[in-house]
Scaffold this active site. Structure first.
Site, PDB file in Angstrom:
ATOM      1  N   MET A   1       0.854  -1.202   0.000  1.00 31.68           N
ATOM      2  CA  MET A   1       0.000   0.000   0.000  1.00 31.68           C
ATOM      3  C   MET A   1       0.884   1.244   0.000  1.00 31.68           C
ATOM      4  SD  MET A   1      -3.574  -0.588   0.701  1.00 31.68           S
ATOM      5  CE  MET A   1      -4.185   0.091   2.231  1.00 31.68           C
ATOM      6  N   CYS A   2       0.938   1.991   1.064  1.00 28.96           N
ATOM      7  CA  CYS A   2       1.574   3.303   1.182  1.00 28.96           C
ATOM      8  C   CYS A   2       0.605   4.372   0.686  1.00 28.96           C
ATOM      9  CB  CYS A   2       2.876   3.468   0.412  1.00 28.96           C
ATOM     10  SG  CYS A   2       4.202   2.410   0.975  1.00 28.96           S
ATOM     11  N   GLY A   3       0.686   5.520   1.321  1.00 34.88           N
ATOM     12  CA  GLY A   3      -0.097   6.670   0.879  1.00 34.88           C
ATOM     13  C   GLY A   3       0.858   7.784   0.533  1.00 34.88           C
ATOM     14  N   ARG A  29      -3.216   3.377   5.245  1.00 32.85           N
ATOM     15  CA  ARG A  29      -2.400   2.831   4.149  1.00 32.85           C
ATOM     16  C   ARG A  29      -0.984   2.498   4.611  1.00 32.85           C
ATOM     17  NH1 ARG A  29      -5.040   3.472  -0.948  1.00 32.85           N
ATOM     18  NH2 ARG A  29      -3.143   2.621  -1.860  1.00 32.85           N
TER      19      ARG A  29
END
Lengths: 305, 236
Positions: A1-3, A29
């Site tokens: 994910m990661c934002g 995230r």
């Protein structure tokens, strides 16, 4: 994910406040680490370096070593170093103001060779501040909300590649090019090969994180004579994998997406600002009313100047 | 149904409420045949997930990801835009988005109807296993990807990669197809199918202007491996 997210204001304003709110809204995230690339006023007469130094108890001695390495690289401190206020921590996040004719590559390599020193950024305008934990934790320790500037990037990380520590958190600085930073959502699968090619050109990397490659790759293409937009377009075919990344330079922010359109990006604007992020609820921390948004397709490149 | 019309919709302000709490409230209301209006959805995720039949829910703004996912009969309306995975895995019921929707609209849909009046992002109807997805505007890259059953109906244009690796789903496009995906082929739909498609969209309130319908289905070359067709596989 990661934002990931970014903001570009028409005039200098509260980018720290905005980016902390945006990253807080993307906490789900990833909260392994959170980081910010912040652009204050561009001042050609000085460079700001951001470092993480281990051994806070011996900080005075360590700063002397850092100043000695700096002098060897042709630089001088313009003002006394400052650092974060968390006196219970084992490390210190140090901010240095340096004369602009310093050899950035030499200073960076020399500091890292001291051991227990990370160099997070160099810039006339850019300052990268990143740490483990979520946006609220990082903002508190590093006073991110107080930062004024024209534009910036934010990242909250769910680690899928490399370690969970400060050095492997985003944003990544394009060592040794001042004022270039990147945040990335995805994975670069031809990372090792591309990194080796850049290392053969003399570049040095500060982490084992695949995303650091993108920043150096783009800065190198620009050094070869490509424009910002051209360099981003080149990356879409040269880099293999899944990516949506935001890259910032003093003039603004750029975005590139992979050919399969795997990772999200959405943006909106008002007369005062452009704001972009992985998810719409992040944009609405800045523009809380119902907004019209733009999303992007495969292999798309956008520049927000 | 008659009773419902006599009762006013319950209004809930979503603003600071946890999503789980909101969905529990919605489930309780619908199981008592109570319609609900949700104010301030603020583009948050997982709104109106796994709702039962029994009434309608209207979101008075934009929603985030997975709105109406796993729906089991509710009639859900989004007044503005929706994020990714709208109506994902729905079994029955309806999700209608008045604005645009993000990627993977109607992903893995099993039954019911997802309607987007505006455009969608990439992969609308991905892995669709039944039901109907209707898009009033354009669909993005790789729409209908690996659909196994059901109908994807597009009134506008379709971006590149349409119907890539289809199984037995059918895609109907009134606008321009910018490019087909692997093993997708265009057919002229039989008159009876056009009648069926047009009655579906008319019932949903779309105007019945003359349209040049194209039907996209699997060319079936990826269904069985044949080394003489290895070129097709090598593109995968």
């Amino acid at each position: 994910m990661c934002g990931i997210g970014g903001i570009r204001l028409a005039e200098s304003g509260e980018i720290g406040q905005h980016l902390v709110a945006m990253m807080t809204a993307l906490r789900h995230r990833g909260a392994d680490s959170t980081g910010f690339a912040l652009y204050g006023p561009y001042r050609p007469e000085r460079l700001v370096a951001r470092l993480r130094v281990e051994g806070r108890a011996q900080l005075a001695g360590r700063l002397d070593q850092i100043a000695a390495v700096l002098r060897q690289a042709g630089g001088e401190l313009i003002s006394p170093p400052t650092w974060d206020g968390d006196d219970t921590a084992a490390d210190a996040f140090v901010r240095l103001e340096i004369t602009p004719d310093v050899d950035i590559a030499q200073a960076t390599t020399g500091w890292i060779a001291l051991g227990g020193v990370e160099v997070h950024s160099f810039g006339h305008s850019l300052e990268i501040i990143k740490d483990v934990g979520d946006a609220q934790t990082v903002a508190r320790r590093h006073s991110i909300r107080d930062f004024q500037g024209t534009h910036g990037l934010g990242h909250c990380r769910l680690a899928t590649e490399s370690d969970v520590d400060v050095a492997h958190g985003h944003p990544f600085w394009a060592r040794p090019f001042p004022d270039v930073a990147i945040v990335h959502n995805g994975q670069i699968t031809n990372y090792y090969k591309s990194r080796r090619l850049l290392e053969q050109e003399g570049y040095r990397f500060s982490s084992e994180n695949d995303s650091e490659l993108i920043s150096v790759f783009i800065a190198d293409r620009m050094k070869q004579g490509e424009t910002f937009a051209e360099a981003l377009r080149t990356s879409i075919t040269a880099l293999d994998g899944v990516f949506t990344y935001l890259i910032s330079i003093p003039e603004g922010i750029g975005m590139a997406k992979d050919r399969l359109d795997i990772k999200p990006m959405i943006a909106t604007h008002s007369p005062q600002l452009v704001v972009m992020a992985t998810e719409e609820q992040s944009l609405r921390q800045v523009l809380p009313e119902e907004i019209e948004t733009v999303s992007y397709g495969p292999a798309e490149v956008i520049i927000w100047n | 149904m008659e009773l419902k019309k006599l009762r006013e919709a319950l209004r809930i302000d979503a603003d600071a409420k946890p999503i789980r709490e909101l969905n529990i409230l919605l489930r309780q209301a619908l199981s008592q045949q109570q319609d609900v209006v949700i104010e301030n959805p603020r583009s948050r995720h997982n709104l109106g997930v796994a709702l039962p039949a029994g009434g309608s829910v209207r979101f008075e703004g934009s929603v985030g990801y997975y709105c109406g996912g796993l729906n089991n009969g509710a009639v859900i309306e989004v007044a503005h835009n929706a994020g990714w995975g709208t109506g994902e895995g729905m079994a029955r019921g309806m999700v209608r988005v008045r604005g645009h929707a993000g990627q993977s609209t109607g992903a893995s849909l099993r039954g019911g109807t997802v309607v987007v009046e505006g455009n969608t992002g990439a992969r609308a109807g991905v892995a669709q296993k039944g039901g109907v997805v209707v898009v009033g505007g354009q669909v993005g890259f790789l729409s209908g990807f690996m659909a196994q059953a059901g109908k994807l109906i597009v009134l506008g244009d379709a971006a590149d990669g349409l119907g890539d690796s289809l199984y037995q789903g059918s895609i109907y496009v009134a606008g321009h197809i910018h490019g087909l995906g692997l093993d997708a082929v265009i057919l002229e739909p039989p008159a009876a199918e056009i009648d069926e498609i047009e009655s579906i969209i008319a019932e949903l309130g779309f105007s019945l202007t003359p349209r040049a319908w194209k039907k996209v289905v699997a060319g079936q070359k990826l269904w069985y491996f044949d080394k003489r067709e290895a070129d097709t596989w090598l593109k995968v």
